[in-house]
Design a protein around this motif. Structure first.
Motif, PDB file in Angstrom:
ATOM      1  N   PRO A   4      12.122  -8.826  -3.748  1.00 12.06           N
ATOM      2  CA  PRO A   4      12.500  -7.563  -4.313  1.00 12.06           C
ATOM      3  C   PRO A   4      12.103  -6.333  -3.384  1.00 12.06           C
ATOM      4  N   SER A   5      12.502  -5.181  -3.516  1.00 11.34           N
ATOM      5  CA  SER A   5      12.199  -3.823  -2.779  1.00 11.34           C
ATOM      6  C   SER A   5      10.795  -3.531  -2.935  1.00 11.34           C
ATOM      7  N   LEU A   6      10.174  -3.109  -1.457  1.00 13.08           N
ATOM      8  CA  LEU A   6       8.719  -2.620  -1.497  1.00 13.08           C
ATOM      9  C   LEU A   6       8.807  -1.607  -2.312  1.00 13.08           C
ATOM     10  N   SER A   7       7.281  -1.195  -2.861  1.00  9.79           N
ATOM     11  CA  SER A   7       7.131   0.017  -3.574  1.00  9.79           C
ATOM     12  C   SER A   7       7.402   1.238  -2.688  1.00  9.79           C
ATOM     13  N   ARG A   8       7.921   2.233  -2.880  1.00 11.60           N
ATOM     14  CA  ARG A   8       7.998   3.467  -2.383  1.00 11.60           C
ATOM     15  C   ARG A   8       7.175   4.710  -2.938  1.00 11.60           C
ATOM     16  N   ASP A   9       6.021   4.612  -2.597  1.00 10.57           N
ATOM     17  CA  ASP A   9       5.056   5.567  -3.241  1.00 10.57           C
ATOM     18  C   ASP A   9       4.045   6.239  -1.984  1.00 10.57           C
ATOM     19  N   CYS A  10       4.754   6.581  -0.984  1.00 12.29           N
ATOM     20  CA  CYS A  10       4.131   7.142   0.299  1.00 12.29           C
ATOM     21  C   CYS A  10       3.741   8.571  -0.042  1.00 12.29           C
TER      22      CYS A  10
ATOM     23  N   LYS B 296       8.051  24.830   7.031  1.00 10.14           N
ATOM     24  CA  LYS B 296       9.130  24.813   6.115  1.00 10.14           C
ATOM     25  C   LYS B 296       9.898  23.343   6.223  1.00 10.14           C
ATOM     26  N   PHE B 297      10.158  23.142   7.361  1.00  7.29           N
ATOM     27  CA  PHE B 297      10.825  21.804   7.936  1.00  7.29           C
ATOM     28  C   PHE B 297      10.063  20.635   7.151  1.00  7.29           C
ATOM     29  N   VAL B 298       8.891  20.423   7.830  1.00  7.74           N
ATOM     30  CA  VAL B 298       8.271  19.522   7.042  1.00  7.74           C
ATOM     31  C   VAL B 298       8.190  19.239   5.409  1.00  7.74           C
ATOM     32  N   GLU B 299       8.206  20.410   5.051  1.00 10.02           N
ATOM     33  CA  GLU B 299       8.294  20.574   3.223  1.00 10.02           C
ATOM     34  C   GLU B 299       9.244  19.923   2.790  1.00 10.02           C
ATOM     35  N   ARG B 300      10.453  19.700   3.368  1.00  9.72           N
ATOM     36  CA  ARG B 300      11.752  19.276   3.167  1.00  9.72           C
ATOM     37  C   ARG B 300      11.912  17.990   3.494  1.00  9.72           C
ATOM     38  N   LEU B 301      11.000  17.215   4.293  1.00  6.38           N
ATOM     39  CA  LEU B 301      11.122  15.805   4.558  1.00  6.38           C
ATOM     40  C   LEU B 301      10.846  15.048   3.464  1.00  6.38           C
ATOM     41  N   SER B 302      11.566  13.916   3.474  1.00  4.55           N
ATOM     42  CA  SER B 302      11.529  12.920   2.552  1.00  4.55           C
ATOM     43  C   SER B 302      10.424  11.995   2.668  1.00  4.55           C
ATOM     44  N   SER B 303       9.736  11.664   1.366  1.00  3.83           N
ATOM     45  CA  SER B 303       8.615  10.583   1.841  1.00  3.83           C
ATOM     46  C   SER B 303       9.032   9.430   2.092  1.00  3.83           C
TER      47      SER B 303
ATOM     48  N   ASN C 155       0.537  -0.989  -0.109  1.00  2.00           N
ATOM     49  CA  ASN C 155       0.131   0.045   0.069  1.00  2.00           C
ATOM     50  C   ASN C 155       0.788   1.149  -0.023  1.00  2.00           C
ATOM     51  N   ILE C 156       0.325   2.460   0.179  1.00  2.00           N
ATOM     52  CA  ILE C 156       0.899   3.495   0.003  1.00  2.00           C
ATOM     53  C   ILE C 156       1.748   3.913   1.167  1.00  2.00           C
ATOM     54  N   CYS C 157       1.713   3.111   2.149  1.00  2.70           N
ATOM     55  CA  CYS C 157       2.610   3.179   3.334  1.00  2.70           C
ATOM     56  C   CYS C 157       3.928   2.174   3.562  1.00  2.70           C
ATOM     57  N   SER C 158       3.724   1.208   2.691  1.00  2.00           N
ATOM     58  CA  SER C 158       4.674   0.393   2.615  1.00  2.00           C
ATOM     59  C   SER C 158       6.190   0.483   2.477  1.00  2.00           C
TER      60      SER C 158
END
Length: 302
Positions: free
Chosen positions: A181-187, A205-212, A165-168
């Motif tokens: 294989p790797s799980l999908s990275r579509d968070c 501003k900090f949250v907007e720079r966080l990686s998914s 799912n989108i949280c995997s």
């Protein structure tokens, strides 16, 4: 009159006996024909039970079966190419060990094939570990990545067969786990999370720079090297901001806030057979998949 009466009685008796004989022969013939029809029907049903239903269109991919040596990384792929959903719980896989001769002490020997059954899976991994196991339904265009072994590490989240799912992606990026294989990275993107507009400017501003798909580090050290209780990834933030980030940006937080999203589920199931050793040979192998009635659905050789 008496002689005539006797003759008439004899004639009637003969007619009755003949009728009974004819009736008996008719029943016997009918029974034989019925038996033949029954046997033929039984044979047809037996043949039909061995044939895969025409509406099932499944293809097999060998994945890394010819290259992997560890059961926790060895996998194959089952794809639903048909128009209808397919329930694959109860299906089983079989290798070709019984067709390959092995040289044991100078003698060629054959061994019984390995068989592994596909069990149930949870629609998504529960952060609390209370997973609800259901039949695995491959919808049109969906696939199942079937791993021979399982994921050895079971903390902080218990890993069983599940649907991506989108949280995997949060699980994929955790050092504790190694999915092949790797799980999908579509968070979901952190910058698009609801409630962000109610936070202070520095937090936004900090949250907007966080990686998914990545869980931030909390209580880290600041620029001076001291432990900072309100720091995230080394940056000091407000209490409200830290609480917001802890609540949202982890696997558990993502599940809590997105499990009801329309696009929550992916199209890939991750199935673990929990075998302690590899199932597929490096070469001269045939992968076969059968349904719960023992009908061959698909096969692939290499």
């Amino acid at each position: 009159m008496k002689k005539g009466g006797n003759a008439e009685g004899i004639i009637i008796l003969v007619v009755i006996i003949v009728a009974l004989i004819i009736s008996s022969l008719g029943k016997g013939g009918s029974g034989q024909e019925g038996g033949e029809r029954s046997n033929t029907q039984s044979r047809n049903e037996s043949i039909a039970s061995r044939e895969a239903p025409s509406e099932i269109e499944v293809s097999l991919s060998t994945g890394n079966a010819s290259r992997a040596y560890q059961s926790f990384e060895e996998y194959i792929v089952v794809n639903n190419r048909g128009r209808e959903p397919i329930n694959i719980t109860g299906w089983y896989l079989k290798n070709a060990k019984d067709r390959r001769p092995y040289n044991i002490g100078g003698e060629l020997r054959y061994f019984v094939s390995d068989i592994a059954y596909i069990g149930k899976a949870t629609p998504f991994l529960s952060p609390s570990g209370n997973n609800i196991m259901l039949d695995i339904i491959l919808d049109r265009g969906e696939r199942a990545i079937i791993t021979t072994g399982n994921i050895a590490v079971q903390t902080p989240y218990k890993i069983v067969s599940f649907k991506e799912n989108i949280c995997s992606g949060y699980l994929e990026n955790m050092e504790e786990y190694n999915f092949t294989p790797s799980l999908s990275r579509d968070c979901p993107r952190p910058s698009e999370e609801s409630g962000l507009d109610r936070l202070d400017v520095e937090c936004r501003k900090f949250v907007e720079r966080l990686s998914s798909c990545r869980t931030p580090e909390f209580d880290t050290r600041d620029e001076d090297g001291s432990i900072c209780r309100n720091c995230v990834n080394g940056t000091p933030l407000s209490n409200a901001c830290v609480a917001y980030i802890k609540e949202r940006f982890s696997y558990a937080g993502c599940i809590a806030h997105h499990v009801n999203d329309e696009d929550f589920y992916g199209d890939t199931w991750r199935i673990f057979l929990s075998r302690g050793w590899e199932m597929w040979a490096e070469e001269y192998e045939t992968i076969e998949i059968f349904d719960r009635f023992g009908r061959l659905i698909s096969s692939r050789s290499y």
